[in-house]
Design a protein around this motif. Structure first.
Motif, PDB file in Angstrom:
ATOM      1  N   TRP A  96      15.014  21.813  31.361  1.00 53.17           N
ATOM      2  CA  TRP A  96      13.689  22.350  31.069  1.00 53.17           C
ATOM      3  C   TRP A  96      13.369  22.038  29.613  1.00 53.17           C
ATOM      4  O   TRP A  96      14.170  22.337  28.716  1.00 53.17           O
ATOM      5  N   PHE A  97      12.217  21.449  29.364  1.00 51.42           N
ATOM      6  CA  PHE A  97      11.833  21.021  28.034  1.00 51.42           C
ATOM      7  C   PHE A  97      10.505  21.651  27.622  1.00 51.42           C
ATOM      8  O   PHE A  97       9.622  21.870  28.455  1.00 51.42           O
ATOM      9  N   SER A  98      10.390  21.888  26.330  1.00 52.06           N
ATOM     10  CA  SER A  98       9.128  22.354  25.762  1.00 52.06           C
ATOM     11  C   SER A  98       8.304  21.158  25.300  1.00 52.06           C
ATOM     12  O   SER A  98       8.822  20.256  24.643  1.00 52.06           O
ATOM     13  N   SER A  99       7.026  21.175  25.651  1.00 49.53           N
ATOM     14  CA  SER A  99       6.094  20.134  25.186  1.00 49.53           C
ATOM     15  C   SER A  99       5.126  20.708  24.165  1.00 49.53           C
ATOM     16  O   SER A  99       4.079  20.112  23.895  1.00 49.53           O
ATOM     17  N   GLY A 100       5.470  21.869  23.598  1.00 43.14           N
ATOM     18  CA  GLY A 100       4.542  22.582  22.730  1.00 43.14           C
ATOM     19  C   GLY A 100       4.070  21.810  21.522  1.00 43.14           C
ATOM     20  O   GLY A 100       3.004  22.097  20.972  1.00 43.14           O
ATOM     21  N   GLY A 101       4.834  20.815  21.098  1.00 41.90           N
ATOM     22  CA  GLY A 101       4.450  20.064  19.913  1.00 41.90           C
ATOM     23  C   GLY A 101       3.693  18.784  20.197  1.00 41.90           C
ATOM     24  O   GLY A 101       3.457  17.988  19.283  1.00 41.90           O
ATOM     25  N   SER A 102       3.296  18.569  21.453  1.00 42.97           N
ATOM     26  CA  SER A 102       2.611  17.322  21.796  1.00 42.97           C
ATOM     27  C   SER A 102       1.428  17.586  22.708  1.00 42.97           C
ATOM     28  O   SER A 102       1.202  18.712  23.155  1.00 42.97           O
ATOM     29  N   ALA A 103       0.691  16.522  23.011  1.00 38.64           N
ATOM     30  CA  ALA A 103      -0.484  16.623  23.889  1.00 38.64           C
ATOM     31  C   ALA A 103      -0.127  16.376  25.351  1.00 38.64           C
ATOM     32  O   ALA A 103      -1.023  16.228  26.179  1.00 38.64           O
ATOM     33  N   PHE A 104       1.137  16.341  25.665  1.00 43.74           N
ATOM     34  CA  PHE A 104       1.578  15.972  27.010  1.00 43.74           C
ATOM     35  C   PHE A 104       0.873  16.781  28.102  1.00 43.74           C
ATOM     36  O   PHE A 104       0.310  16.215  29.047  1.00 43.74           O
ATOM     37  N   ASN A 105       0.900  18.107  27.993  1.00 39.46           N
ATOM     38  CA  ASN A 105       0.284  18.945  29.031  1.00 39.46           C
ATOM     39  C   ASN A 105      -1.212  18.687  29.163  1.00 39.46           C
ATOM     40  O   ASN A 105      -1.755  18.668  30.278  1.00 39.46           O
ATOM     41  N   TYR A 106      -1.867  18.496  28.044  1.00 35.65           N
ATOM     42  CA  TYR A 106      -3.316  18.262  28.063  1.00 35.65           C
ATOM     43  C   TYR A 106      -3.630  16.888  28.661  1.00 35.65           C
ATOM     44  O   TYR A 106      -4.565  16.746  29.462  1.00 35.65           O
TER      45      TYR A 106
END
Length: 232
Positions: A132-142
């Motif tokens: 499980w990884f955090s994408s909080g620092g990038s625009a990946f989810n958006y």
């Protein structure tokens, strides 16, 4: 609950009729699966950064040596203290499948915007072991249509413009391919009810005597995290 009760021969005839429908559905699903595989791909050139158990990671790192990658977009925005109970319902099906996916050259991960420390703590609480990884620092989810600005949340921008998200983060699954030269391609994403088949429990519930038997206006109102169901 009243339900028709018949003799064996009448039951057998009704079951054979449904079997014919099931076979048509299976063949249609085979054709749909083939069409999915035949979809064109789009190259991913953005440098997304994630955070995992070993610190910073790239999208390339998520493949973990495989050519194929499946990402489950788990609803867990940074301000929440626990993951979405409905995504958690789906995630209870993930652990047993990771080894089988790996045997088919497929890496599996979940990705959320919450800080990695929250993800790791919640994963421990739930007893899961999938990566499980955090994408909080990038625009990946958006960029992949699962996180939304406040202005977008009431606009039809979810599920390829067919639904309003209604919140900052939504559920989905995405697939990627990495070729031998390291180029990465986005091959598929599915949202909303498109993820139904990834839920092992629902597939069992669907063949139970009463099926899903859910409130049509609040279909998953019964769902709890697996450590929150009552003991009675």
């Amino acid at each position: 609950m009243a339900h028709p009760v018949v003799g064996h021969e009448e039951w057998l005839e009704a079951r054979r009729q449904l079997l014919a429908e099931e076979k048509r559905f299976t063949h249609s699903r085979d054709q749909l699966n083939a069409a999915r595989v035949a979809l064109p791909w789009e190259r991913v050139d953005a440098d997304y950064e994630f955070t995992g158990p070993d610190g910073p990671a790239s999208l390339h790192d998520l493949f973990d040596g495989c050519h194929q990658l499946i990402v489950y977009h788990f609803m867990f925005p940074p301000e929440w203290d626990a993951g979405c109970p409905h995504c958690s319902f789906w995630a209870d099906s993930f652990n047993p499948n990771v080894v089988h996916l790996r045997a088919r050259d497929i890496s599996f991960v979940a990705v959320s915007r919450a800080p990695y420390e929250k993800l790791a703590g919640y994963r421990e609480r739930m007893g899961w072991s999938f990566r499980w990884f955090s994408s909080g620092g990038s625009a990946f989810n958006y960029d992949f249509g699962v996180s939304f600005t406040p202005e977008q949340q009431d606009q039809p921008v979810f599920n390829y413009g067919t639904l309003t998200p209604g919140m900052s983060d939504r559920e989905a699954a995405s697939a990627f391919f990495r070729d031998d030269d390291g180029a990465i391609f986005h091959t598929y994403s599915t949202y909303g009810r498109g993820i139904d088949l990834l839920n092992g429990a629902y597939n069992f519930i669907d063949i139970s005597p009463l099926g899903r038997n859910e409130d049509p206006n609040h279909t998953q109102s019964w769902v709890r995290r697996h450590d929150e169901y009552g003991g009675d």
